[in-house]
Design a protein around this motif. Structure first.
Motif, mmCIF file in Angstrom:
data_model
loop_
_atom_site.group_PDB
_atom_site.id
_atom_site.type_symbol
_atom_site.label_atom_id
_atom_site.label_comp_id
_atom_site.label_asym_id
_atom_site.label_seq_id
_atom_site.Cartn_x
_atom_site.Cartn_y
_atom_site.Cartn_z
ATOM 1 N N ALA A 137 0.961 -1.170 0.250
ATOM 2 C CA ALA A 137 0.013 -0.023 -0.390
ATOM 3 C C ALA A 137 1.251 0.871 0.434
ATOM 4 C CB ALA A 137 -1.525 -0.170 1.179
ATOM 5 N N THR A 138 0.685 2.123 -1.074
ATOM 6 C CA THR A 138 1.970 2.979 -1.404
ATOM 7 C C THR A 138 1.442 4.448 -0.523
ATOM 8 O OG1 THR A 138 0.502 3.557 -3.750
ATOM 9 C CG2 THR A 138 2.809 2.130 -3.510
ATOM 10 N N ILE A 162 -5.663 4.798 0.196
ATOM 11 C CA ILE A 162 -4.945 3.704 -0.804
ATOM 12 C C ILE A 162 -4.159 2.363 0.328
ATOM 13 C CG2 ILE A 162 -2.805 3.264 -1.703
ATOM 14 C CD1 ILE A 162 -4.590 5.079 -3.333
ATOM 15 N N ARG A 163 -4.395 2.397 2.015
ATOM 16 C CA ARG A 163 -4.710 1.033 2.554
ATOM 17 C C ARG A 163 -5.559 0.326 3.063
ATOM 18 N NH1 ARG A 163 -2.698 -0.201 7.495
ATOM 19 N NH2 ARG A 163 -3.595 -2.305 8.105
ATOM 20 N N LYS A 164 -6.809 1.146 2.031
ATOM 21 C CA LYS A 164 -7.993 0.894 2.246
ATOM 22 C C LYS A 164 -7.998 -0.228 1.747
ATOM 23 C CE LYS A 164 -10.605 4.047 5.342
ATOM 24 N NZ LYS A 164 -11.406 5.479 5.408
ATOM 25 N N ALA A 165 -7.929 0.257 0.652
ATOM 26 C CA ALA A 165 -8.120 -0.722 -1.088
ATOM 27 C C ALA A 165 -7.253 -1.347 -0.986
ATOM 28 C CB ALA A 165 -7.844 0.435 -2.043
ATOM 29 N N VAL A 178 -0.955 -7.286 3.677
ATOM 30 C CA VAL A 178 -0.290 -5.589 2.959
ATOM 31 C C VAL A 178 1.145 -5.250 3.762
ATOM 32 C CG1 VAL A 178 -1.643 -3.246 2.987
ATOM 33 C CG2 VAL A 178 -2.528 -5.771 2.918
ATOM 34 N N ALA A 179 1.607 -4.907 3.343
ATOM 35 C CA ALA A 179 2.521 -3.517 3.171
ATOM 36 C C ALA A 179 2.929 -2.651 3.656
ATOM 37 C CB ALA A 179 4.263 -4.045 2.865
#
Length: 296
Positions: free
Chosen positions: A155-156, A182-185, A199-200
């Motif tokens: 997650a960028t 972005i993290r939620k996606a 996720v990273a």
């Protein structure tokens, strides 16, 4: 004399068996890691781009080192042995890699780290649908080749150029907002695929770096004294500090090792001009973010 010869034969056989066992053990230790991504993986607009490119294999033959080379060095410093490869293309999401690069990727990898476009979808910024779909497709292909493959999705980060200028999709929102979206996606993409481990949380680590006062939140109004700019000159890609933090998160998430164990005199930090106190601070931020991680 016969007994001596028999003893020598037995000793030779034992040594041969031991050598074969050690060789097999070493072969098992050298697990493969594949990075799939774009400029956020290869380190555009920073010295990370071609950094230690000889330590990794660029499947496109472009001589890229990037975040994969940082990961490789961190792993070596931690006493771990990985064979690291990467396949990257600027400005592309996983849909491109599925359509154009699958022959390079469709192999039995032990670990895969991948991400999509920084805005999730070029035509629909902030819309997670394309990411969820393409993560699922890619993970299915990789799993078919190796049912034990360990897949992480990265997650960028929030882009300053998408937040502060009026044309940005996240204009008017706090700098942390894009990273959270972005993290939620990526959480949704991980939840939708049974083949993705998790996720990273790189974007969350950037937000943490800003929250604790290590990084400046707004490069458009200058960098405050004592703080660093996580973005490159374009306020879009990462600086050496930003890519270093990305690599620390991936390293900790993939290996389970504590990024803080790398220490103030970590080699990449010295070579990239990151001071010992800054290296320690970035490692601690990665440590704290991984300790706080909630997900698969």
């Amino acid at each position: 004399m016969t007994g001596v010869k028999a003893g020598l034969r037995w000793a030779l056989a034992a040594l041969t068996a031991l050598a074969l066992t050690m060789s097999a053990s070493l072969a098992r230790a050298a697990e493969t890691v594949l990075f799939i991504g774009n400029s956020f993986t290869y380190g555009a607009n920073s010295p990370v781009w071609k950094y230690r490119s000889g330590s990794v294999t660029d499947l496109n033959g472009g001589g890229v080192g990037g975040v994969p080379a940082l990961f490789k060095l961190f792993a070596n410093e931690a006493g771990l042995d990985y064979v690291v490869s990467l396949e990257t293309a600027p400005g592309q999401g996983l849909d491109f890699h599925l359509k154009q690069k699958l022959p390079l990727l469709d192999k039995a990898w032990d670990h895969v780290v991948m991400h999509g476009l920084s805005t999730l979808d070029a035509a629909k910024p902030g819309d997670p649908a394309l990411l969820v779909d393409t993560v699922g497709q890619m993970a299915k292909v990789l799993h078919a080749r190796n049912p034990k493959v360990d897949i992480l999705i990265t997650a960028t980060w929030s882009r300053a150029d998408q937040t502060y200028p009026e044309a940005g999709h996240w204009h008017g929102q706090p700098i942390e907002a894009m990273g959270r979206d972005i993290r939620k996606a990526y959480d949704a993409a991980a939840a939708a695929s049974p083949y993705v481990r998790g996720v990273a949380p790189v974007g969350d680590a950037w937000n943490r770096a800003i929250a604790v006062g290590f990084a400046d939140p707004n490069p458009y109004d200058g960098i405050s004294a004592g703080k660093v700019n996580l973005w490159a000159w374009d306020s879009y890609h990462a600086s050496a500090y930003g890519y270093y933090l990305e690599a620390l998160i991936v390293f900790g998430r993939l290996t389970g090792k504590d990024p803080a164990s790398l220490g103030a005199r970590e080699t990449a930090a010295q070579e990239l001009g990151i001071s010992p106190p800054q290296a320690t601070a970035l490692q601690q931020i990665a440590h704290d973010e991984l300790a706080a991680y909630h997900g698969k």
